[in-house]
Design an enzyme around this catalytic site. Structure first.
Site, PDB file in Angstrom:
ATOM      1  N   ASN A 147       0.817  -1.218   0.000  1.00 61.77           N
ATOM      2  CA  ASN A 147       0.000   0.000   0.000  1.00 61.77           C
ATOM      3  C   ASN A 147       0.855   1.275   0.000  1.00 61.77           C
ATOM      4  O   ASN A 147       0.365   2.351   0.319  1.00 61.77           O
ATOM      5  CB  ASN A 147      -0.998  -0.008   1.165  1.00 61.77           C
ATOM      6  CG  ASN A 147      -0.335  -0.254   2.504  1.00 61.77           C
ATOM      7  OD1 ASN A 147       0.880  -0.154   2.615  1.00 61.77           O
ATOM      8  ND2 ASN A 147      -1.116  -0.559   3.524  1.00 61.77           N
ATOM      9  N   ARG A 285       3.163   7.075  11.401  1.00 60.89           N
ATOM     10  CA  ARG A 285       2.598   6.561  12.649  1.00 60.89           C
ATOM     11  C   ARG A 285       2.379   7.713  13.615  1.00 60.89           C
ATOM     12  O   ARG A 285       3.218   8.611  13.728  1.00 60.89           O
ATOM     13  CB  ARG A 285       3.531   5.525  13.304  1.00 60.89           C
ATOM     14  CG  ARG A 285       3.521   4.158  12.619  1.00 60.89           C
ATOM     15  CD  ARG A 285       2.166   3.451  12.712  1.00 60.89           C
ATOM     16  NE  ARG A 285       2.146   2.167  12.055  1.00 60.89           N
ATOM     17  CZ  ARG A 285       1.704   1.956  10.809  1.00 60.89           C
ATOM     18  NH1 ARG A 285       1.263   2.964  10.075  1.00 60.89           N
ATOM     19  NH2 ARG A 285       1.686   0.739  10.313  1.00 60.89           N
ATOM     20  N   GLN A 314      -4.676   3.318  18.496  1.00 58.99           N
ATOM     21  CA  GLN A 314      -5.774   3.197  17.532  1.00 58.99           C
ATOM     22  C   GLN A 314      -6.708   2.093  17.981  1.00 58.99           C
ATOM     23  O   GLN A 314      -6.229   0.992  18.200  1.00 58.99           O
ATOM     24  CB  GLN A 314      -5.226   2.915  16.132  1.00 58.99           C
ATOM     25  CG  GLN A 314      -4.521   4.137  15.571  1.00 58.99           C
ATOM     26  CD  GLN A 314      -4.075   3.995  14.128  1.00 58.99           C
ATOM     27  OE1 GLN A 314      -3.511   4.905  13.555  1.00 58.99           O
ATOM     28  NE2 GLN A 314      -4.308   2.869  13.503  1.00 58.99           N
ATOM     29  N   HIS A 333      -7.503   5.784  10.215  1.00 59.35           N
ATOM     30  CA  HIS A 333      -6.353   5.220   9.481  1.00 59.35           C
ATOM     31  C   HIS A 333      -6.846   4.502   8.217  1.00 59.35           C
ATOM     32  O   HIS A 333      -7.231   3.339   8.260  1.00 59.35           O
ATOM     33  CB  HIS A 333      -5.640   4.232  10.411  1.00 59.35           C
ATOM     34  CG  HIS A 333      -4.298   3.804   9.939  1.00 59.35           C
ATOM     35  ND1 HIS A 333      -3.378   3.218  10.764  1.00 59.35           N
ATOM     36  CD2 HIS A 333      -3.714   3.861   8.728  1.00 59.35           C
ATOM     37  CE1 HIS A 333      -2.284   2.930  10.085  1.00 59.35           C
ATOM     38  NE2 HIS A 333      -2.470   3.298   8.838  1.00 59.35           N
TER      39      HIS A 333
HETATM   40  P1  NDP Z   1      10.080   1.782   3.489  1.00 54.58           P
HETATM   41  O1  NDP Z   1      10.756   0.785   4.377  1.00 54.58           O
HETATM   42  O2  NDP Z   1      10.182   1.608   2.029  1.00 54.58           O
HETATM   43  O3  NDP Z   1      10.618   3.254   3.825  1.00 54.58           O
HETATM   44  C1  NDP Z   1      10.845   3.714   5.091  1.00 54.58           C
HETATM   45  C2  NDP Z   1      12.016   4.677   5.029  1.00 54.58           C
HETATM   46  O4  NDP Z   1      12.143   5.339   6.282  1.00 54.58           O
HETATM   47  C3  NDP Z   1      13.314   3.956   4.728  1.00 54.58           C
HETATM   48  O5  NDP Z   1      13.960   4.590   3.655  1.00 54.58           O
HETATM   49  C4  NDP Z   1      14.068   4.113   6.039  1.00 54.58           C
HETATM   50  O6  NDP Z   1      15.441   4.247   5.891  1.00 54.58           O
HETATM   51  C5  NDP Z   1      13.525   5.430   6.534  1.00 54.58           C
HETATM   52  N1  NDP Z   1      13.843   5.627   7.948  1.00 54.58           N
HETATM   53  C6  NDP Z   1      13.851   4.729   8.958  1.00 54.58           C
HETATM   54  N2  NDP Z   1      14.229   5.330  10.094  1.00 54.58           N
HETATM   55  C7  NDP Z   1      14.467   6.628   9.796  1.00 54.58           C
HETATM   56  C8  NDP Z   1      14.897   7.736  10.554  1.00 54.58           C
HETATM   57  N3  NDP Z   1      15.191   7.607  11.849  1.00 54.58           N
HETATM   58  N4  NDP Z   1      15.031   8.929   9.919  1.00 54.58           N
HETATM   59  C9  NDP Z   1      14.777   9.044   8.595  1.00 54.58           C
HETATM   60  N5  NDP Z   1      14.362   8.013   7.833  1.00 54.58           N
HETATM   61  C10 NDP Z   1      14.209   6.817   8.418  1.00 54.58           C
HETATM   62  O7  NDP Z   1       8.572   1.806   3.952  1.00 54.58           O
HETATM   63  P2  NDP Z   1       7.326   2.532   3.271  1.00 54.58           P
HETATM   64  O8  NDP Z   1       7.800   3.776   2.634  1.00 54.58           O
HETATM   65  O9  NDP Z   1       6.555   1.554   2.461  1.00 54.58           O
HETATM   66  O10 NDP Z   1       6.466   2.843   4.573  1.00 54.58           O
HETATM   67  C11 NDP Z   1       6.959   3.732   5.568  1.00 54.58           C
HETATM   68  C12 NDP Z   1       6.059   3.724   6.770  1.00 54.58           C
HETATM   69  O11 NDP Z   1       4.799   4.284   6.438  1.00 54.58           O
HETATM   70  C13 NDP Z   1       5.717   2.320   7.314  1.00 54.58           C
HETATM   71  O12 NDP Z   1       6.725   1.811   8.143  1.00 54.58           O
HETATM   72  C14 NDP Z   1       4.437   2.587   8.048  1.00 54.58           C
HETATM   73  O13 NDP Z   1       4.698   3.001   9.369  1.00 54.58           O
HETATM   74  C15 NDP Z   1       3.809   3.744   7.283  1.00 54.58           C
HETATM   75  N6  NDP Z   1       2.676   3.280   6.477  1.00 54.58           N
HETATM   76  C16 NDP Z   1       1.442   3.831   6.712  1.00 54.58           C
HETATM   77  C17 NDP Z   1       0.335   3.400   6.037  1.00 54.58           C
HETATM   78  C18 NDP Z   1      -1.010   4.023   6.242  1.00 54.58           C
HETATM   79  O14 NDP Z   1      -2.021   3.425   5.878  1.00 54.58           O
HETATM   80  N7  NDP Z   1      -1.088   5.217   6.802  1.00 54.58           N
HETATM   81  C19 NDP Z   1       0.424   2.298   5.072  1.00 54.58           C
HETATM   82  C20 NDP Z   1       1.780   1.871   4.802  1.00 54.58           C
HETATM   83  C21 NDP Z   1       2.849   2.320   5.524  1.00 54.58           C
HETATM   84  P3  NDP Z   1      16.432   3.091   5.445  1.00 54.58           P
HETATM   85  O15 NDP Z   1      15.632   1.907   4.985  1.00 54.58           O
HETATM   86  O16 NDP Z   1      17.193   3.791   4.355  1.00 54.58           O
HETATM   87  O17 NDP Z   1      17.202   2.778   6.639  1.00 54.58           O
END
Ligand code: NDP
Length: 399
Positions: A147, A285, A314, A333
């Site tokens: 998603n 989140r 939630q 959400h």
């Molecule tokens: P990804 O894993 O593709 O991307 C998450 C990114 O966040 C990665 O590039 C990661 O860095 C980065 N990251 C982690 N920690 C930090 C930090 N401390 N500072 C800066 N960047 C950081 O996941 P998605 O993009 O698919 O999803 C991200 C989040 O969105 C999910 O974990 C979830 O919580 C939320 N989400 C919400 C949804 C909703 O319905 N509202 C649905 C789907 C997701 P790196 O990997 O480079 O270490």
């Protein structure tokens, strides 16, 4: 044979739908980076139907029962007397969606002696105490990418709706008014604005790509830097930390997972470093933002608007300040639970279950915890620890 406990949100108040607004879904070939879509051997549902609510059962009942497994589906997930807490005692597998999270705290895990697999039907496994899962050898898996694009579309919608003051303007029409000055006194173009994302993973990068045609100046911060070619293509500026990025942004969007490093990242101090009148959009989140600091910043005008769909816990209690603070565009959400997304995460959940039962490896990109440590996507994007503290407050929604 396994006992599977699946926690889903309630059906619509008018009952489970018998018809839908559209007749089907576009067919996607693969995700934008080439990753293949969920590929179970079969599915027992019609793509585009409501799968994420209790009666939808993620389309899993026939598959599980035909193999002799049992399936319990409930929305009653909070408090010691909940169906979830009772059924968890002898469950082998728990399935939960982030939208209506079955919080798997260390305490609950300690009472779930048989639990071996926790599947997130969606993305974001922060509702599981990952540290406790690591220590107990429980596998945690989610349906990576299912998603991400859904959320990125939602983020763009929310940025535009805040900046252009869409929701209050809509409300004037519903109230029978034609109050143009009331509507436009807080309305701006985003053209020329500086927009930054915290996290440039699947969602963050998709947000940047979608915003580029608006002629904005793009920024990001992440633990790992994007490839040079992508930075150039998007014309995006990298900042080492969120603290460095936020002072130069008119809009900040949060797209990083919740883990100990990001919990409470947007507190009073971080918000104080933002430009006065900035917009903050958080579909990652709720706990990444400090609840009271956000409400105060909207009241003082430090933030011109806040929108998102994620809360903590939630469901949030009825008196949660984000329900009533000024200039917000909050929804439940929902951004990652469109009917389009549900089709993918239901299929992905089935794929994970098929692998598990057949002793085949679960895709590396779906793994968060395996073999007593962070693994796969979890090892790349999370840090070990617990982000479930305080989740018991979700039981207050009922009162
Ligand atoms: P990804 O894993 O593709 O991307 C998450 C990114 O966040 C990665 O590039 C990661 O860095 C980065 N990251 C982690 N920690 C930090 C930090 N401390 N500072 C800066 N960047 C950081 O996941 P998605 O993009 O698919 O999803 C991200 C989040 O969105 C999910 O974990 C979830 O919580 C939320 N989400 C919400 C949804 C909703 O319905 N509202 C649905 C789907 C997701 P790196 O990997 O480079 O270490």
């Amino acid at each position: 044979m396994a006992k599977v406990v699946c926690v889903l949100y309630d059906d619509p108040v008018d009952g489970y739908p018998t018809t839908y607004a559209r007749d089907g879904l576009p067919k996607l070939e693969h995700y934008p980076d080439g990753q293949t879509l969920p590929s179970p051997k079969a599915i027992d549902f019609q793509p585009g139907v409501l799968l994420g609510s209790v009666s939808g059962e993620l389309g899993l009942r026939k598959f599980l029962e035909s193999q002799g497994h049992s399936l319990v589906v409930t929305s009653d997930k909070d408090g010691p007397d909940s169906v979830f807490e009772r059924e968890l005692a002898d469950a082998d597998i728990v399935i939960s969606q982030p939208f209506w999270p079955a919080y798997l705290t260390a305490e609950r895990i300690s009472k779930a002696g048989k639990l071996k697999l926790a599947i997130t039907a969606g993305i974001g496994s922060d509702h599981v105490d990952l540290q406790a899962a690591i220590e107990r050898g429980i596998t945690v898996a989610e349906v990576t990418y299912c998603n991400s694009i859904s959320v990125s579309e939602h983020v763009v919608m929310m940025i535009l709706s805040l900046a252009r003051n869409y929701i209050p303007s809509y409300e004037w029409v519903v109230k029978g008014g034609w109050n143009i000055a009331d509507c436009v006194a807080r309305s701006y173009d985003i053209e020329g604005m500086d927009i930054g994302t915290v996290g440039a993973g699947r969602i963050g990068t998709a947000v940047l790509r979608r915003l580029k045609p608006f002629d904005v100046k793009l920024h990001y911060t992440d633990r790992h830097r994007l490839p040079d070619a992508v930075e150039k293509e998007l014309g995006v500026t990298f900042h080492k930390t969120a603290e460095e990025m936020v002072p130069v942004c008119d809009v900040v969007t949060i797209n990083a997972p919740l883990h100990p490093e990001t919990e409470n990242l947007f507190d009073e101090v971080m918000i104080g470093k933002m430009r006065r009148g900035a917009y903050l959009v958080n579909t990652a989140r709720g706990k990444i933002c400090n609840r009271d600091a956000i409400a105060r910043a909207l009241e003082t005008g430090q933030l011109a608007g806040y929108a998102g769909d994620v809360w903590f816990p939630q469901p949030p209690p009825k008196d949660h300040p984000w329900r009533s603070m000024p200039h917000h565009g909050m929804t439940p959400h929902i951004s990652g639970s469109s009917l389009s997304a549900q089709t993918r995460y239901a299929a992905g959940t089935r794929e994970i279950l098929e692998c598990w039962f057949e002793g085949r490896p679960i895709r590396e990109e779906y793994l968060i915890v395996a073999g007593g440590k962070l693994a796969g996507a979890g090892a790349h994007s999370y840090s070990a620890g617990d982000a479930t503290r305080g989740s018991e407050e979700a039981a207050r929604f009922k009162t």
